[in-house]
Write a protein that holds these residues in place. Sequence first.
Motif, PDB file in Angstrom:
ATOM      1  N   ASN A  78      31.705  77.057  35.016  1.00 36.20           N
ATOM      2  CA  ASN A  78      30.510  76.339  35.468  1.00 36.20           C
ATOM      3  C   ASN A  78      29.884  75.510  34.344  1.00 36.20           C
ATOM      4  O   ASN A  78      29.427  74.391  34.569  1.00 36.20           O
ATOM      5  CB  ASN A  78      29.487  77.305  36.058  1.00 36.20           C
ATOM      6  N   LEU A  79      29.873  76.059  33.126  1.00 35.22           N
ATOM      7  CA  LEU A  79      29.338  75.309  31.989  1.00 35.22           C
ATOM      8  C   LEU A  79      30.178  74.056  31.708  1.00 35.22           C
ATOM      9  O   LEU A  79      29.634  72.976  31.453  1.00 35.22           O
ATOM     10  CB  LEU A  79      29.308  76.193  30.737  1.00 35.22           C
ATOM     11  N   ILE A  80      31.487  74.207  31.771  1.00 36.32           N
ATOM     12  CA  ILE A  80      32.375  73.064  31.531  1.00 36.32           C
ATOM     13  C   ILE A  80      32.202  72.025  32.625  1.00 36.32           C
ATOM     14  O   ILE A  80      32.130  70.818  32.349  1.00 36.32           O
ATOM     15  CB  ILE A  80      33.836  73.541  31.413  1.00 36.32           C
ATOM     16  N   THR A  81      32.105  72.475  33.862  1.00 35.67           N
ATOM     17  CA  THR A  81      31.888  71.542  34.977  1.00 35.67           C
ATOM     18  C   THR A  81      30.582  70.790  34.789  1.00 35.67           C
ATOM     19  O   THR A  81      30.525  69.572  34.982  1.00 35.67           O
ATOM     20  CB  THR A  81      31.868  72.311  36.313  1.00 35.67           C
ATOM     21  N   ASP A  82      29.533  71.494  34.379  1.00 37.99           N
ATOM     22  CA  ASP A  82      28.244  70.848  34.145  1.00 37.99           C
ATOM     23  C   ASP A  82      28.339  69.813  33.023  1.00 37.99           C
ATOM     24  O   ASP A  82      27.749  68.734  33.113  1.00 37.99           O
ATOM     25  CB  ASP A  82      27.167  71.886  33.795  1.00 37.99           C
ATOM     26  N   ARG A  83      29.097  70.131  31.977  1.00 41.73           N
ATOM     27  CA  ARG A  83      29.271  69.171  30.871  1.00 41.73           C
ATOM     28  C   ARG A  83      29.983  67.906  31.341  1.00 41.73           C
ATOM     29  O   ARG A  83      29.598  66.801  30.973  1.00 41.73           O
ATOM     30  CB  ARG A  83      30.070  69.800  29.731  1.00 41.73           C
ATOM     31  N   PHE A  84      31.045  68.069  32.109  1.00 39.88           N
ATOM     32  CA  PHE A  84      31.783  66.898  32.600  1.00 39.88           C
ATOM     33  C   PHE A  84      30.905  66.043  33.514  1.00 39.88           C
ATOM     34  O   PHE A  84      30.913  64.824  33.432  1.00 39.88           O
ATOM     35  CB  PHE A  84      33.056  67.316  33.333  1.00 39.88           C
ATOM     36  N   ARG A  85      30.146  66.694  34.368  1.00 45.64           N
ATOM     37  CA  ARG A  85      29.258  65.949  35.270  1.00 45.64           C
ATOM     38  C   ARG A  85      28.181  65.210  34.484  1.00 45.64           C
ATOM     39  O   ARG A  85      27.857  64.063  34.789  1.00 45.64           O
ATOM     40  CB  ARG A  85      28.616  66.892  36.281  1.00 45.64           C
ATOM     41  N   ALA A  86      27.621  65.861  33.493  1.00 48.53           N
ATOM     42  CA  ALA A  86      26.578  65.227  32.679  1.00 48.53           C
ATOM     43  C   ALA A  86      27.147  64.033  31.920  1.00 48.53           C
ATOM     44  O   ALA A  86      26.507  62.983  31.819  1.00 48.53           O
ATOM     45  CB  ALA A  86      25.983  66.239  31.703  1.00 48.53           C
ATOM     46  N   ARG A  87      28.349  64.180  31.378  1.00 47.43           N
ATOM     47  CA  ARG A  87      28.974  63.090  30.631  1.00 47.43           C
ATOM     48  C   ARG A  87      29.285  61.908  31.550  1.00 47.43           C
ATOM     49  O   ARG A  87      29.135  60.761  31.170  1.00 47.43           O
ATOM     50  CB  ARG A  87      30.252  63.570  29.953  1.00 47.43           C
ATOM     51  N   ALA A  88      29.698  62.191  32.763  1.00 43.25           N
ATOM     52  CA  ALA A  88      30.018  61.124  33.717  1.00 43.25           C
ATOM     53  C   ALA A  88      28.762  60.415  34.203  1.00 43.25           C
ATOM     54  O   ALA A  88      28.813  59.241  34.558  1.00 43.25           O
ATOM     55  CB  ALA A  88      30.786  61.696  34.905  1.00 43.25           C
TER      56      ALA A  88
END
Length: 186
Positions: A78-88
């Motif tokens: 979930n943390l990694i998914t949140d990071r990718f979404r934030a970066r996008a």
Amino acid sequence: MARTRAGARRDAADEALIRTLYEQHGGALLAYAVRLTGDRAAAEDVVQETLIRAWRNPEALTEARGSVRGWLLTVERNLITDRFRARAARPAEVAEVSEEIATVPVERDHADGVVETLVMTQALDRLSPEHREVLRSIYFQRLSVAEAAAQLGIPPGTVKSRAHYALRALKKSYAGGSGSLKEVAV
């Protein structure tokens, strides 16, 4: 003083909890994060954040509620998914430029090339038509000496001598160094 002892015991218990979690699950967490992110440094940050979340939610770390490793891996994903979404969602970051790179010009000024082209065109125009034709054949059309001689209908030796004198005249036009064009006498 009792409060200080209780605080110290709680700090020791917290440290023991995180140390135990890392010893038991750290390798799997890191491997999983590296596989998902493709970046070891980012993966280490995610593992650290996962352990902080575990420390803040100790009630989730009981086997009665399910697999501790499963919970940790879910939090990590979930943390990694949140990071990718934030970066996008945000614009790309611009890397800082070191002072060394900042002082070097990125590209030569376009105006210098224009001036050089004009000066060269004027110098070519001042050459005799015979000399100009030899240079155009050899340098602009990329013909060999023999091909230029055949095209111009003159012997190869004449092509060579005309090219020599034409280049010498062009060199003289640049001898002033300031880019000013001197009269080219050939």
